[in-house]
Motif scaffolding. Sequence first.
Motif, PDB file in Angstrom:
ATOM      1  N   ILE A 136       0.847  -1.184   0.000  1.00 43.76           N
ATOM      2  CA  ILE A 136       0.000   0.000   0.000  1.00 43.76           C
ATOM      3  C   ILE A 136       0.889   1.242   0.000  1.00 43.76           C
ATOM      4  O   ILE A 136       0.650   2.194  -0.726  1.00 43.76           O
ATOM      5  CB  ILE A 136      -0.929   0.004   1.235  1.00 43.76           C
ATOM      6  CG1 ILE A 136      -1.814  -1.240   1.247  1.00 43.76           C
ATOM      7  CG2 ILE A 136      -1.766   1.277   1.269  1.00 43.76           C
ATOM      8  CD1 ILE A 136      -2.535  -1.466   2.556  1.00 43.76           C
ATOM      9  N   THR A 137       1.898   1.220   0.851  1.00 48.51           N
ATOM     10  CA  THR A 137       2.933   2.251   0.917  1.00 48.51           C
ATOM     11  C   THR A 137       4.258   1.510   1.049  1.00 48.51           C
ATOM     12  O   THR A 137       4.288   0.278   1.059  1.00 48.51           O
ATOM     13  CB  THR A 137       2.755   3.180   2.144  1.00 48.51           C
ATOM     14  OG1 THR A 137       3.038   2.449   3.340  1.00 48.51           O
ATOM     15  CG2 THR A 137       1.347   3.765   2.213  1.00 48.51           C
ATOM     16  N   ASP A 138       5.356   2.248   1.216  1.00 49.77           N
ATOM     17  CA  ASP A 138       6.629   1.561   1.414  1.00 49.77           C
ATOM     18  C   ASP A 138       6.702   0.878   2.776  1.00 49.77           C
ATOM     19  O   ASP A 138       7.552   0.018   2.991  1.00 49.77           O
ATOM     20  CB  ASP A 138       7.813   2.518   1.216  1.00 49.77           C
ATOM     21  CG  ASP A 138       7.815   3.680   2.191  1.00 49.77           C
ATOM     22  OD1 ASP A 138       6.745   4.027   2.727  1.00 49.77           O
ATOM     23  OD2 ASP A 138       8.895   4.265   2.407  1.00 49.77           O
ATOM     24  N   THR A 186      -6.296   7.520   0.672  1.00 53.96           N
ATOM     25  CA  THR A 186      -6.157   7.796   2.093  1.00 53.96           C
ATOM     26  C   THR A 186      -4.679   7.785   2.501  1.00 53.96           C
ATOM     27  O   THR A 186      -4.265   8.548   3.360  1.00 53.96           O
ATOM     28  CB  THR A 186      -6.914   6.736   2.927  1.00 53.96           C
ATOM     29  OG1 THR A 186      -8.266   6.702   2.504  1.00 53.96           O
ATOM     30  CG2 THR A 186      -6.849   7.034   4.413  1.00 53.96           C
ATOM     31  N   PHE A 187      -3.886   6.945   1.862  1.00 51.13           N
ATOM     32  CA  PHE A 187      -2.490   6.760   2.254  1.00 51.13           C
ATOM     33  C   PHE A 187      -1.565   7.814   1.667  1.00 51.13           C
ATOM     34  O   PHE A 187      -0.381   7.822   1.938  1.00 51.13           O
ATOM     35  CB  PHE A 187      -2.026   5.342   1.885  1.00 51.13           C
ATOM     36  CG  PHE A 187      -2.822   4.309   2.620  1.00 51.13           C
ATOM     37  CD1 PHE A 187      -2.500   3.940   3.908  1.00 51.13           C
ATOM     38  CD2 PHE A 187      -3.930   3.726   2.030  1.00 51.13           C
ATOM     39  CE1 PHE A 187      -3.250   3.012   4.584  1.00 51.13           C
ATOM     40  CE2 PHE A 187      -4.691   2.786   2.699  1.00 51.13           C
ATOM     41  CZ  PHE A 187      -4.342   2.431   3.996  1.00 51.13           C
ATOM     42  N   VAL A 212      -9.419   1.084  -4.582  1.00 50.57           N
ATOM     43  CA  VAL A 212      -9.676   2.167  -5.523  1.00 50.57           C
ATOM     44  C   VAL A 212      -8.643   3.272  -5.353  1.00 50.57           C
ATOM     45  O   VAL A 212      -8.081   3.455  -4.276  1.00 50.57           O
ATOM     46  CB  VAL A 212     -11.100   2.763  -5.368  1.00 50.57           C
ATOM     47  CG1 VAL A 212     -12.164   1.726  -5.618  1.00 50.57           C
ATOM     48  CG2 VAL A 212     -11.285   3.414  -4.023  1.00 50.57           C
ATOM     49  N   SER A 213      -8.407   3.982  -6.438  1.00 46.36           N
ATOM     50  CA  SER A 213      -7.567   5.175  -6.437  1.00 46.36           C
ATOM     51  C   SER A 213      -8.148   6.119  -7.469  1.00 46.36           C
ATOM     52  O   SER A 213      -8.516   5.694  -8.571  1.00 46.36           O
ATOM     53  CB  SER A 213      -6.125   4.817  -6.780  1.00 46.36           C
ATOM     54  OG  SER A 213      -5.306   5.964  -6.738  1.00 46.36           O
ATOM     55  N   LEU A 266      -5.581   4.294  10.273  1.00 49.60           N
ATOM     56  CA  LEU A 266      -5.514   4.690   8.870  1.00 49.60           C
ATOM     57  C   LEU A 266      -6.101   3.622   7.954  1.00 49.60           C
ATOM     58  O   LEU A 266      -6.850   3.933   7.017  1.00 49.60           O
ATOM     59  CB  LEU A 266      -4.067   4.997   8.477  1.00 49.60           C
ATOM     60  CG  LEU A 266      -3.846   5.687   7.142  1.00 49.60           C
ATOM     61  CD1 LEU A 266      -4.558   7.038   7.085  1.00 49.60           C
ATOM     62  CD2 LEU A 266      -2.355   5.881   6.893  1.00 49.60           C
ATOM     63  N   ILE A 267      -5.799   2.364   8.227  1.00 52.90           N
ATOM     64  CA  ILE A 267      -6.369   1.271   7.427  1.00 52.90           C
ATOM     65  C   ILE A 267      -7.894   1.259   7.566  1.00 52.90           C
ATOM     66  O   ILE A 267      -8.619   1.177   6.573  1.00 52.90           O
ATOM     67  CB  ILE A 267      -5.757  -0.090   7.819  1.00 52.90           C
ATOM     68  CG1 ILE A 267      -4.278  -0.139   7.401  1.00 52.90           C
ATOM     69  CG2 ILE A 267      -6.535  -1.249   7.194  1.00 52.90           C
ATOM     70  CD1 ILE A 267      -3.492  -1.298   8.006  1.00 52.90           C
TER      71      ILE A 267
END
Length: 122
Positions: free
Chosen positions: A41-43, A118-119, A65-66, A99-100
């Motif tokens: 999702i992120t690093d 969101t991230f 989704v993005s 956050l998740i």
Amino acid sequence: MSTVRTLTINNEDYDLKEVQIEPKLSTYQEIVGGYIDCFRITDKLGFYVNDEGKLIDLDPSFLLVSDKKIVEIASGNAVFTKIDGKGDSISLTDEDIDLIKESFSHYTSSIPVMDLDTFRKL
């Protein structure tokens, strides 16, 4: 071996649950029901799903989704974890869990939707 704090979601009731697990291959395989694949999702945050989930027709557990477009469908159970600089799973923090959970709160659907935008705050 020590345990790590994770979140799991299953494709039956879509419930996000906090679970302490041993961060080893066999544990992840047991939860997802087969070979694993990691989606970053992120690093520093990611999740594991069944690598063959779509091929063996597992029900979806959530959509990703993005920019309001579906970019991926996660099939079968999933395990969310934090990832250190060596690629090893480490415990999620309270902030990671919040956050998740927040990422799942932006859409109303019969299948949970994770908003990757969101991230972008990180």
